[in-house]
Design a protein around this motif. Structure first.
Motif, PDB file in Angstrom:
ATOM      1  N   LEU A   1       0.835  -1.197   0.000  1.00  0.00           N
ATOM      2  CA  LEU A   1       0.000   0.000   0.000  1.00  0.00           C
ATOM      3  C   LEU A   1       0.868   1.245   0.000  1.00  0.00           C
ATOM      4  N   GLY A   2       1.940   1.222   0.781  1.00  0.00           N
ATOM      5  CA  GLY A   2       2.846   2.371   0.818  1.00  0.00           C
ATOM      6  C   GLY A   2       3.457   2.654  -0.540  1.00  0.00           C
ATOM      7  N   LEU A   3       3.834   1.605  -1.263  1.00  0.00           N
ATOM      8  CA  LEU A   3       4.421   1.777  -2.588  1.00  0.00           C
ATOM      9  C   LEU A   3       3.407   2.364  -3.566  1.00  0.00           C
ATOM     10  N   LEU A   4       2.160   1.912  -3.488  1.00  0.00           N
ATOM     11  CA  LEU A   4       1.118   2.458  -4.360  1.00  0.00           C
ATOM     12  C   LEU A   4       0.851   3.932  -4.043  1.00  0.00           C
ATOM     13  N   LEU A   5       0.805   4.280  -2.765  1.00  0.00           N
ATOM     14  CA  LEU A   5       0.590   5.674  -2.372  1.00  0.00           C
ATOM     15  C   LEU A   5       1.763   6.549  -2.786  1.00  0.00           C
ATOM     16  N   LEU A   6       2.981   6.021  -2.657  1.00  0.00           N
ATOM     17  CA  LEU A   6       4.168   6.766  -3.077  1.00  0.00           C
ATOM     18  C   LEU A   6       4.148   7.014  -4.583  1.00  0.00           C
ATOM     19  N   THR A   7       3.734   6.005  -5.346  1.00  0.00           N
ATOM     20  CA  THR A   7       3.629   6.161  -6.795  1.00  0.00           C
ATOM     21  C   THR A   7       2.618   7.249  -7.142  1.00  0.00           C
ATOM     22  N   ALA A   8       1.467   7.228  -6.467  1.00  0.00           N
ATOM     23  CA  ALA A   8       0.450   8.248  -6.727  1.00  0.00           C
ATOM     24  C   ALA A   8       0.960   9.643  -6.382  1.00  0.00           C
ATOM     25  N   TRP A   9       1.776   9.745  -5.361  1.00  0.00           N
ATOM     26  CA  TRP A   9       2.238  11.046  -4.868  1.00  0.00           C
ATOM     27  C   TRP A   9       3.377  11.630  -5.692  1.00  0.00           C
ATOM     28  N   ARG A  10       4.271  10.750  -6.179  1.00  0.00           N
ATOM     29  CA  ARG A  10       5.516  11.258  -6.743  1.00  0.00           C
ATOM     30  C   ARG A  10       5.782  10.886  -8.194  1.00  0.00           C
TER      31      ARG A  10
END
Length: 392
Positions: free
Chosen positions: A265-274
């Motif tokens: 989930l953290g990796l998906l959120l990081l992708t969405a953010w950056r």
């Protein structure tokens, strides 16, 4: 005495036959209930899409949420189909397609009608010729039109351009139950699993064959080029249906999925953010449009597995909080349908201050109305008992 009724109930024989149907998929029937954590994940995903369309600078990679939706859809649909097959020995395709129609189409037609009404009664630029967009959306071919675009997207799909993802899912819903039923009838359970895994690889090879910068729209919107993201969820459903509750491999999978769910989930959120995943034409874009889509599907499938197998984990409990789960279960579809026309409406009215908050409020109101007045009545109709028909 000859001819005397035995008095034996036929139920054990029926149960035995039902058990035979599920051979090879011993956990299929048990794994068919709702997963609250997945409902909460839907809320997170649709929120990401909404922010991405209103303020793309805040979430330049917010479109990755659509990839998550694809994997969730493949998982949920496949586990339901496997559960039905395990219980009955068949899949009632007519009933399946009817349920999908009642769940998706009436609410979509309401959005189409609203866009056409605005086109006919106003001079707002965002809704010019919306009738053409409505026809494309209602027939689930928006993705095909967008896939054939060269250069920038044309405005022919207008306020309903976001329904390209619904077109992909609907085309998957049309074809995958047929393919799965064929495999279930003709192949051993292990072969069904291997075939599903092989099908996950084929879109990647196809994307490599198609790739050039001018093919970005073709790859991004094509059902054949995005099928691995849906099939990754399907593969998770097949694997879990194959494993008995006492299978040591299930315990290993539960342990590792629990450990990896939060990082996923953290990796998906990081992708969405950056990560601006749909811009540029360099090496990064080529990588994303070939193997990157499968990588996101793998991460999403890991997250889905963790939420299914570890409902007691903190992440599952957080995503299962009543407000998150309720919105994901009941409003996420309506939010997705209405948010983009509202974004276009506000843009055509020149609204800039408070655009995100206004979009959230208006979208939530329309999603609630859609749920109460359209979706729930049709869903109740879908749950009514129907005369039994032959299994497909």
């Amino acid at each position: 005495m000859a001819g005397k009724p035995s008095g034996r109930s036929p139920e054990p024989a029926k149960a035995s036959r039902r058990g035979a149907f599920g051979r090879g998929f011993p956990s299929a029937a048990a794994r068919s209930g709702r997963i609250s954590g997945l409902d909460g994940l839907r809320t997170v995903a649709v929120a990401m899409v909404l922010v991405y369309h209103v303020e793309p600078g805040l979430l330049p990679g917010g479109s990755v949420a659509v990839d998550v939706f694809f994997t969730i859809s493949g998982f949920v649909i496949t586990r339901l189909l496997l559960a039905e097959y395990a219980r009955t020995g068949g899949i009632n395709l007519r009933s399946f397609y009817r349920r999908r129609w009642l769940r998706l189409v009436p609410a979509l037609l309401a959005v189409c009608a609203a866009c056409v009404a605005l086109s006919l009664t106003t001079s707002l630029w965002a809704f010019e010729n919306a009738w053409a967009a409505a026809v494309l959306a209602a027939t689930f071919v928006v993705n095909i039109v967008r896939a054939g675009a060269s250069g920038g997207y044309s405005d022919v799909t207008g306020p309903l351009a976001h329904t390209w993802s619904l077109s992909v899912e609907e085309q998957f819903y049309l074809l995958w139950p047929l393919a799965l039923l064929f495999l279930l009838r003709r192949c051993r359970a292990r072969t069904v699993l291997l075939c599903t895994a092989a099908l996950c690889v084929l879109p990647v090879l196809w994307r490599f064959a198609l790739w050039n910068p001018d093919a970005a729209h073709r790859i991004y919107n094509g059902t054949d080029t995005r099928a691995d993201q849906l099939l990754a969820g399907a593969l998770v459903a097949v694997v879990l249906a194959r494993l008995r509750a006492d299978d040591p491999r299930l315990e290993q999978l539960r342990r590792w999925a629990g450990r990896l769910a939060c990082p996923a989930l953290g990796l998906l959120l990081l992708t969405a953010w950056r990560v601006p995943v749909t811009s540029g034409s360099g090496v990064w874009t080529a990588t994303w449009y070939t193997v990157g889509l499968l990588a996101v599907a793998t991460v999403s499938a890991t997250l889905v597995t963790g939420l299914e197998l570890r409902p007691d984990a903190r992440l599952s409990q957080a995503l299962s909080l009543a407000p998150l789960a309720w919105v994901g279960r009941n409003l996420s579809y309506g939010i997705y349908l209405w948010h983009y026309p509202i974004v276009r409406l506000l843009a055509s009215l020149g609204v800039t201050d408070g655009r995100l908050s206004t979009t959230i409020v208006l979208t939530t109101v329309m999603a609630l109305l859609s749920y109460a007045l359209i979706e729930m009545p049709f869903l109740r109709q879908g749950r009514r008992p129907r005369p039994s028909t032959a299994r497909s």
